[in-house]
Scaffold this active site. Structure first.
Site, short mmCIF file in Angstrom:
data_model
loop_
_atom_site.label_atom_id
_atom_site.label_comp_id
_atom_site.label_asym_id
_atom_site.label_seq_id
_atom_site.Cartn_x
_atom_site.Cartn_y
_atom_site.Cartn_z
N ASP A 1 0.83 -1.20 0.00
CA ASP A 1 0.00 0.00 0.00
C ASP A 1 0.86 1.25 0.00
O ASP A 1 1.38 1.66 1.04
CB ASP A 1 -0.92 -0.01 1.23
N ASP B 1 -1.75 5.15 -5.90
CA ASP B 1 -2.04 4.28 -4.76
C ASP B 1 -2.11 2.82 -5.20
O ASP B 1 -3.06 2.39 -5.85
CB ASP B 1 -3.36 4.69 -4.12
#
Length: 435
Positions: free
Chosen positions: A90, A287
């Protein structure tokens, strides 16, 4: 996490460090976290990473895909002896955490036994603890650092920080590389309301002090650089360090100084089929834990309208817009589609251009196979969604679907983002991988 198939995965662990706050009053876990004693060394490794300080990188193969799984995961070995855990990489959050095996824990199903926490507890005065909290935070339990992370998809993790050994395999040799880092022991997890596959935890790759790369680079052990290469065939790889690519062959753009907590370039202009859409000054975040790409309402409407108009121009009308349970905008053909190769010739690419203060603009091109999926019903669907409806405001998120078959590089040392088209189905074999 059982590799459960998903439909619409809305913002899987996206821009997560936006909502980090100090944990509410929670029971002290010192007694639980301290049970048992573990050696502080792993093999011949000391408490720091064992690798050459110059020209070294760590490469982690990735499993998963954009569709139908909806996420990627890296296998990370933690503890002494090392045990494997599937973690969600992440770039939108800093803290690495694992679902923790402590009494009274509230966790979601995991593919491996839950992490038995190290007795080496991070106390509240540690600078890494401070980096996870905003402003003046209160130490409810000075002997331990509590954390709480809330994600935009509705999931969350509450726990305490410990220090433990993480182990990697060196890119340049067969040696095991080990480092002692701070990570979260998550004892209270709230699952996402979406059908997100269950994993052992999250691999925090953000820019903050608590991220794995930041912790390694602060000791001078690897360059403060990470990157990933996600394959349209599924899988790919993640890497730490800067010796896997030729910088001169990468398209670079500066990271925004106005948005320092996230991997955000300078504002962008949206093009479709090489032509302006009128959408400028778009704020973007890259992201890796978002399955799909999200545009603010106006940019989403501009793109979806142009895609639809192009299809309507086709002779014979081979596509019909249809409702599909997986994504909002889909089309059916005369017969069910099996893969993107069957339809890509009918769709045009879109692109984001960045004005980096140069005469020529840097362009991030997204071909049809990097914004379309074939649904379980055999329809072709657009994997770009309306982020305003997901309460993202004016922020536009570049998710996994649009980063497929690109090496994407987050160079924190030089404050820039880079990318180059690649075949991400193969692990890198040399420094000239991005040639």
């Amino acid at each position: 996490m059982g590799k459960e198939k998903v439909g619409l995965v809305a913002l899987v662990l996206i821009v997560s460090s936006w909502a980090v706050s100090s944990a509410p009053s929670s029971p002290s876990f010192r007694g639980d976290l301290s049970r048992g004693k573990a050696s502080l060394t792993f093999g011949s490794a000391s408490s720091s990473l064992v690798l050459n300080r110059v020209g070294s990188s760590v490469v982690l193969p990735l499993d998963g895909n954009v569709h139908p799984i909806g996420s990627y995961n890296a296998t990370v070995y933690v503890g002494q002896p090392p045990k494997p855990y599937f973690l969600d990489p992440d770039t939108g959050s800093d803290l690495t955490w694992l679902q923790c095996d402590v009494p009274g824990a509230h966790c979601t199903p995991t593919p491996h036994p839950r992490y038995p926490p190290s007795p080496d507890i991070v106390d509240c005065s540690d600078p890494i603890c401070a980096s996870l909290h905003s402003g003046d935070y209160r130490c409810d339990h000075p002997e331990q650092c509590d954390y709480e992370v809330e994600y935009a998809d509705g999931g969350s993790s509450l726990g305490a920080l410990v220090k433990d050994v993480v182990s990697f395999r060196s890119y340049s040799s067969s040696r095991v590389l080990s480092a002692r880092v701070a990570l979260g022991c998550g004892y209270d997890q709230k699952p996402s309301p979406y059908n997100v596959p269950f994993l052992d935890g999250v691999l925090g790759l953000g820019k903050g002090r608590s991220s794995i790369v930041s912790q390694l680079s602060s000791r001078g052990l690897v360059a403060n650089v990470l990157g990933h290469c996600l394959s349209t065939r599924g899988g790919g790889f993640l890497f730490f360090g800067d010796d896997l690519y030729d910088s001169s062959r990468i398209s670079w753009t500066p990271m925004s100084r106005d948005y320092p907590k996230h991997y955000s370039p300078e504002t962008a202009e949206l093009l479709f089929a090489g032509k302006p859409t009128g959408q400028k000054n778009l704020l973007l975040v890259f992201d890796s834990a978002s399955t799909y790409t999200y545009f603010s309402s106006e940019a989403y409407r501009a793109l979806s309208l142009r895609v639809t108009n192009e299809l309507e121009k086709l002779s014979g009308k081979p596509f019909t817009e249809i409702r599909d349970p997986e994504l909002p905008l889909c089309w059916k053909g005369r017969q069910s589609f099996k893969n993107i190769r069957e339809v890509r010739k009918y769709f045009k690419p879109f692109a984001l251009t960045f004005n980096s203060g140069k005469r020529t603009k840097t362009q991030f091109e997204v071909p049809p196979e990097s914004y379309l999926i074939i649904s379980k019903m055999g329809n072709v669907c657009m994997g770009v969604l309306n982020g305003t409806q997901e309460k993202l405001g004016d922020t536009n998120v570049i998710g996994d679907i649009s980063m497929q078959d690109k090496m994407v590089i987050y160079d924190n040392a030089n404050h820039c983002l880079g990318w180059a088209s690649e075949d991400c189905s193969q692990l890198p074999k040399s420094r000239a991988f991005a040639a």
